[in-house]
Write a protein that holds these residues in place. Sequence first.
Motif, PDB file in Angstrom:
ATOM      1  N   GLN A   2       5.480 -44.883  15.231  1.00 26.13           N
ATOM      2  CA  GLN A   2       5.288 -45.194  13.817  1.00 26.13           C
ATOM      3  C   GLN A   2       5.489 -43.938  12.957  1.00 26.13           C
ATOM      4  O   GLN A   2       6.148 -43.988  11.923  1.00 26.13           O
ATOM      5  N   GLY A   3       4.953 -42.820  13.396  1.00 22.57           N
ATOM      6  CA  GLY A   3       5.139 -41.571  12.667  1.00 22.57           C
ATOM      7  C   GLY A   3       6.599 -41.161  12.605  1.00 22.57           C
ATOM      8  O   GLY A   3       7.094 -40.722  11.555  1.00 22.57           O
ATOM      9  N   LEU A   4       7.301 -41.316  13.715  1.00 25.66           N
ATOM     10  CA  LEU A   4       8.722 -40.990  13.762  1.00 25.66           C
ATOM     11  C   LEU A   4       9.516 -41.859  12.789  1.00 25.66           C
ATOM     12  O   LEU A   4      10.312 -41.362  11.998  1.00 25.66           O
ATOM     13  N   VAL A   5       9.282 -43.161  12.854  1.00 22.25           N
ATOM     14  CA  VAL A   5      10.022 -44.090  11.992  1.00 22.25           C
ATOM     15  C   VAL A   5       9.713 -43.811  10.526  1.00 22.25           C
ATOM     16  O   VAL A   5      10.625 -43.723   9.694  1.00 22.25           O
ATOM     17  N   PHE A   6       8.432 -43.655  10.182  1.00 20.55           N
ATOM     18  CA  PHE A   6       8.075 -43.408   8.791  1.00 20.55           C
ATOM     19  C   PHE A   6       8.662 -42.092   8.302  1.00 20.55           C
ATOM     20  O   PHE A   6       9.163 -42.007   7.175  1.00 20.55           O
ATOM     21  N   GLY A   7       8.630 -41.062   9.126  1.00 18.86           N
ATOM     22  CA  GLY A   7       9.198 -39.776   8.738  1.00 18.86           C
ATOM     23  C   GLY A   7      10.696 -39.853   8.501  1.00 18.86           C
ATOM     24  O   GLY A   7      11.215 -39.320   7.513  1.00 18.86           O
ATOM     25  N   LEU A   8      11.396 -40.513   9.411  1.00 22.49           N
ATOM     26  CA  LEU A   8      12.844 -40.653   9.270  1.00 22.49           C
ATOM     27  C   LEU A   8      13.221 -41.478   8.047  1.00 22.49           C
ATOM     28  O   LEU A   8      14.110 -41.094   7.273  1.00 22.49           O
ATOM     29  N   VAL A   9      12.556 -42.604   7.864  1.00 18.41           N
ATOM     30  CA  VAL A   9      12.877 -43.461   6.720  1.00 18.41           C
ATOM     31  C   VAL A   9      12.527 -42.759   5.411  1.00 18.41           C
ATOM     32  O   VAL A   9      13.307 -42.787   4.455  1.00 18.41           O
ATOM     33  N   ARG A  10      11.394 -42.090   5.367  1.00 21.07           N
ATOM     34  CA  ARG A  10      11.007 -41.393   4.138  1.00 21.07           C
ATOM     35  C   ARG A  10      12.011 -40.302   3.793  1.00 21.07           C
ATOM     36  O   ARG A  10      12.425 -40.158   2.640  1.00 21.07           O
ATOM     37  N   ALA A  11      12.422 -39.516   4.784  1.00 23.47           N
ATOM     38  CA  ALA A  11      13.403 -38.464   4.538  1.00 23.47           C
ATOM     39  C   ALA A  11      14.737 -39.054   4.074  1.00 23.47           C
ATOM     40  O   ALA A  11      15.357 -38.525   3.142  1.00 23.47           O
ATOM     41  N   ALA A  12      15.165 -40.130   4.696  1.00 19.33           N
ATOM     42  CA  ALA A  12      16.433 -40.758   4.313  1.00 19.33           C
ATOM     43  C   ALA A  12      16.367 -41.315   2.888  1.00 19.33           C
ATOM     44  O   ALA A  12      17.300 -41.138   2.101  1.00 19.33           O
ATOM     45  N   VAL A  13      15.263 -41.969   2.549  1.00 22.19           N
ATOM     46  CA  VAL A  13      15.104 -42.541   1.212  1.00 22.19           C
ATOM     47  C   VAL A  13      14.996 -41.439   0.165  1.00 22.19           C
ATOM     48  O   VAL A  13      15.641 -41.509  -0.895  1.00 22.19           O
ATOM     49  N   ASP A  14      14.199 -40.409   0.435  1.00 22.53           N
ATOM     50  CA  ASP A  14      14.069 -39.297  -0.510  1.00 22.53           C
ATOM     51  C   ASP A  14      15.411 -38.600  -0.716  1.00 22.53           C
ATOM     52  O   ASP A  14      15.772 -38.239  -1.841  1.00 22.53           O
ATOM     53  N   ARG A  15      16.135 -38.410   0.363  1.00 21.14           N
ATOM     54  CA  ARG A  15      17.434 -37.745   0.275  1.00 21.14           C
ATOM     55  C   ARG A  15      18.425 -38.585  -0.524  1.00 21.14           C
ATOM     56  O   ARG A  15      19.147 -38.067  -1.381  1.00 21.14           O
ATOM     57  N   ALA A  16      18.462 -39.877  -0.258  1.00 23.36           N
ATOM     58  CA  ALA A  16      19.367 -40.764  -1.000  1.00 23.36           C
ATOM     59  C   ALA A  16      18.987 -40.808  -2.477  1.00 23.36           C
ATOM     60  O   ALA A  16      19.864 -40.800  -3.351  1.00 23.36           O
ATOM     61  N   GLY A  17      17.688 -40.843  -2.762  1.00 23.00           N
ATOM     62  CA  GLY A  17      17.244 -40.835  -4.158  1.00 23.00           C
ATOM     63  C   GLY A  17      17.635 -39.563  -4.877  1.00 23.00           C
ATOM     64  O   GLY A  17      18.082 -39.588  -6.031  1.00 23.00           O
ATOM     65  N   ALA A  18      17.501 -38.427  -4.209  1.00 24.24           N
ATOM     66  CA  ALA A  18      17.871 -37.146  -4.809  1.00 24.24           C
ATOM     67  C   ALA A  18      19.382 -37.076  -5.060  1.00 24.24           C
ATOM     68  O   ALA A  18      19.819 -36.613  -6.117  1.00 24.24           O
ATOM     69  N   LYS A  19      20.163 -37.545  -4.100  1.00 29.39           N
ATOM     70  CA  LYS A  19      21.616 -37.548  -4.287  1.00 29.39           C
ATOM     71  C   LYS A  19      22.028 -38.503  -5.408  1.00 29.39           C
ATOM     72  O   LYS A  19      22.914 -38.189  -6.207  1.00 29.39           O
ATOM     73  N   GLY A  20      21.398 -39.660  -5.463  1.00 30.53           N
ATOM     74  CA  GLY A  20      21.696 -40.604  -6.536  1.00 30.53           C
ATOM     75  C   GLY A  20      21.322 -40.041  -7.898  1.00 30.53           C
ATOM     76  O   GLY A  20      22.057 -40.188  -8.882  1.00 30.53           O
ATOM     77  N   TYR A  21      20.179 -39.390  -7.964  1.00 27.43           N
ATOM     78  CA  TYR A  21      19.732 -38.773  -9.212  1.00 27.43           C
ATOM     79  C   TYR A  21      20.723 -37.691  -9.658  1.00 27.43           C
ATOM     80  O   TYR A  21      21.104 -37.631 -10.823  1.00 27.43           O
ATOM     81  N   ARG A  22      21.154 -36.875  -8.720  1.00 28.26           N
ATOM     82  CA  ARG A  22      22.117 -35.821  -9.048  1.00 28.26           C
ATOM     83  C   ARG A  22      23.448 -36.415  -9.493  1.00 28.26           C
ATOM     84  O   ARG A  22      24.085 -35.907 -10.419  1.00 28.26           O
ATOM     85  N   ALA A  23      23.865 -37.517  -8.886  1.00 32.22           N
ATOM     86  CA  ALA A  23      25.127 -38.144  -9.267  1.00 32.22           C
ATOM     87  C   ALA A  23      25.077 -38.668 -10.705  1.00 32.22           C
ATOM     88  O   ALA A  23      26.080 -38.620 -11.419  1.00 32.22           O
ATOM     89  N   VAL A  24      23.912 -39.136 -11.126  1.00 32.61           N
ATOM     90  CA  VAL A  24      23.779 -39.690 -12.476  1.00 32.61           C
ATOM     91  C   VAL A  24      23.543 -38.600 -13.517  1.00 32.61           C
ATOM     92  O   VAL A  24      24.139 -38.618 -14.595  1.00 32.61           O
ATOM     93  N   THR A  25      22.684 -37.625 -13.201  1.00 34.14           N
ATOM     94  CA  THR A  25      22.275 -36.636 -14.207  1.00 34.14           C
ATOM     95  C   THR A  25      22.989 -35.302 -14.090  1.00 34.14           C
ATOM     96  O   THR A  25      22.892 -34.473 -14.995  1.00 34.14           O
ATOM     97  N   HIS A  26      23.653 -35.068 -12.968  1.00 33.42           N
ATOM     98  CA  HIS A  26      24.311 -33.784 -12.671  1.00 33.42           C
ATOM     99  C   HIS A  26      23.300 -32.636 -12.614  1.00 33.42           C
ATOM    100  O   HIS A  26      23.625 -31.490 -12.911  1.00 33.42           O
ATOM    101  N   GLU A  27      22.056 -32.948 -12.247  1.00 31.18           N
ATOM    102  CA  GLU A  27      21.003 -31.958 -12.053  1.00 31.18           C
ATOM    103  C   GLU A  27      20.318 -32.235 -10.719  1.00 31.18           C
ATOM    104  O   GLU A  27      20.186 -33.385 -10.322  1.00 31.18           O
ATOM    105  N   ASP A  28      19.890 -31.172 -10.061  1.00 35.40           N
ATOM    106  CA  ASP A  28      19.100 -31.338  -8.846  1.00 35.40           C
ATOM    107  C   ASP A  28      17.686 -31.743  -9.221  1.00 35.40           C
ATOM    108  O   ASP A  28      17.129 -31.231 -10.197  1.00 35.40           O
ATOM    109  N   PRO A  29      17.063 -32.633  -8.454  1.00 34.19           N
ATOM    110  CA  PRO A  29      15.714 -33.097  -8.796  1.00 34.19           C
ATOM    111  C   PRO A  29      14.592 -32.113  -8.436  1.00 34.19           C
ATOM    112  O   PRO A  29      13.456 -32.342  -8.768  1.00 34.19           O
ATOM    113  N   SER A  30      14.916 -31.014  -7.768  1.00 34.84           N
ATOM    114  CA  SER A  30      13.851 -30.092  -7.362  1.00 34.84           C
ATOM    115  C   SER A  30      13.522 -29.088  -8.438  1.00 34.84           C
ATOM    116  O   SER A  30      14.175 -28.845  -9.363  1.00 34.84           O
TER     117      SER A  30
END
Length: 89
Positions: free
Chosen positions: A61-89
């Motif tokens: 469960q920890g492995l799955v949650f960690g992997l999915v969370r990292a993938a979702v966070d990464r996709a969200g950050a890339k999507g945000y950068r694609a729209v705003t042309h700014e890094d979310p960090s």
Amino acid sequence: MSVVSKTFYKPLSLATSVLGGVAAGAVFGQIWKRISDDPDTPDPKDLRRSNGEVLAAAALQGLVFGLVRAAVDRAGAKGYRAVTHEDPS
């Protein structure tokens, strides 16, 4: 990151985190059903279940949650950068 961008990104990040948690729960449930004789995940307080089964379920469960969370966070950050042309960090 500008104040406006930061204000916009926080709710987006929260929403994607919630959706990622739901997706991770579904993925873990499907994996557990396929690898276990019992489709219900073991409750750590259920002393009828073996230590190995409880600990294996927790580790998976920890492995799955960690992997999915990292993938979702990464996709969200890339999507945000694609729209705003700014890094979310």
